[in-house]
Design an enzyme around this catalytic site. Structure first.
Site, mmCIF file in Angstrom:
data_model
loop_
_atom_site.group_PDB
_atom_site.id
_atom_site.type_symbol
_atom_site.label_atom_id
_atom_site.label_comp_id
_atom_site.label_asym_id
_atom_site.label_seq_id
_atom_site.Cartn_x
_atom_site.Cartn_y
_atom_site.Cartn_z
ATOM 1 N N HIS A 1 0.845 -1.199 0.000
ATOM 2 C CA HIS A 1 0.000 0.000 0.000
ATOM 3 C C HIS A 1 0.878 1.246 0.000
ATOM 4 O O HIS A 1 2.044 1.207 0.426
ATOM 5 C CB HIS A 1 -0.895 0.017 1.233
ATOM 6 N N GLU B 1 0.898 3.822 1.894
ATOM 7 C CA GLU B 1 1.392 4.186 3.217
ATOM 8 C C GLU B 1 2.604 3.352 3.619
ATOM 9 O O GLU B 1 3.565 3.873 4.183
ATOM 10 C CB GLU B 1 0.297 3.991 4.285
ATOM 11 N N CYS C 1 -6.052 1.602 5.914
ATOM 12 C CA CYS C 1 -6.660 0.358 6.382
ATOM 13 C C CYS C 1 -6.045 -0.003 7.736
ATOM 14 O O CYS C 1 -5.137 0.674 8.218
ATOM 15 C CB CYS C 1 -6.415 -0.755 5.365
ATOM 16 N N CYS D 1 -2.215 -0.648 7.560
ATOM 17 C CA CYS D 1 -1.432 0.585 7.468
ATOM 18 C C CYS D 1 -1.507 1.387 8.767
ATOM 19 O O CYS D 1 -0.507 1.969 9.191
ATOM 20 C CB CYS D 1 -1.896 1.417 6.285
#
Length: 146
Positions: free
Chosen positions: A55, A57, A85, A88
């Protein structure tokens, strides 16, 4: 940081999100800023790397820690176009990130739905920065895929 700075850096995160969309990735972008210096820019790479953990992040946190030569981001702000999420949010907590600024809420998979206390207790959260633009980018991406 002030609201003007938050808008400036969220625009940088949106540029990253657009880069993700151009590559066929879900358009989420992230930027890590420390004392007015951009340490990292990243976007989703889950398709390119065949890695569900890639992701924006996660990529940004790793790059920022490498740039600092330290694992904690206590003096940093993470700007991300969509609410993180749970995975993260956990990484944001472990990195002890000083501030989290995000654009669009993620009512289906955002950390606030499943783990609202996942962040480090000292992390300041600012949500809704350029929320409409951030949400539109994701909605347009999925509309084109259907």
């Amino acid at each position: 940081m002030n609201q003007k700075d938050d808008l400036f850096y969220m625009k940088q995160a949106l540029l990253e999100a657009r880069r993700a969309a151009d590559c066929g990735e879900v358009p989420v972008g992230a930027v890590v800023v420390c004392r007015g210096v951009v340490l990292a820019r990243a976007h989703n790479l889950t398709e390119a790397l065949n890695d569900v953990t890639a992701h924006a992040e996660m990529q940004a946190i790793t790059a920022a820690a490498n740039a600092l030569g330290a694992k904690y981001l206590t003096d940093c702000t993470l700007y991300v176009t969509v609410e993180p999420c749970v995975m993260c949010a956990g990484a944001i907590a472990w990195a002890q990130t000083g501030r989290l600024v995000f654009g669009a809420a993620d009512e289906k998979r955002g950390y606030r739905k499943y783990a609202p206390d996942a962040l480090h207790p000292k992390t300041e959260v600012v949500d809704g920065v350029m929320a409409e633009e951030c949400a539109a980018l994701v909605k347009d991406f999925f509309r084109k895929r259907r």
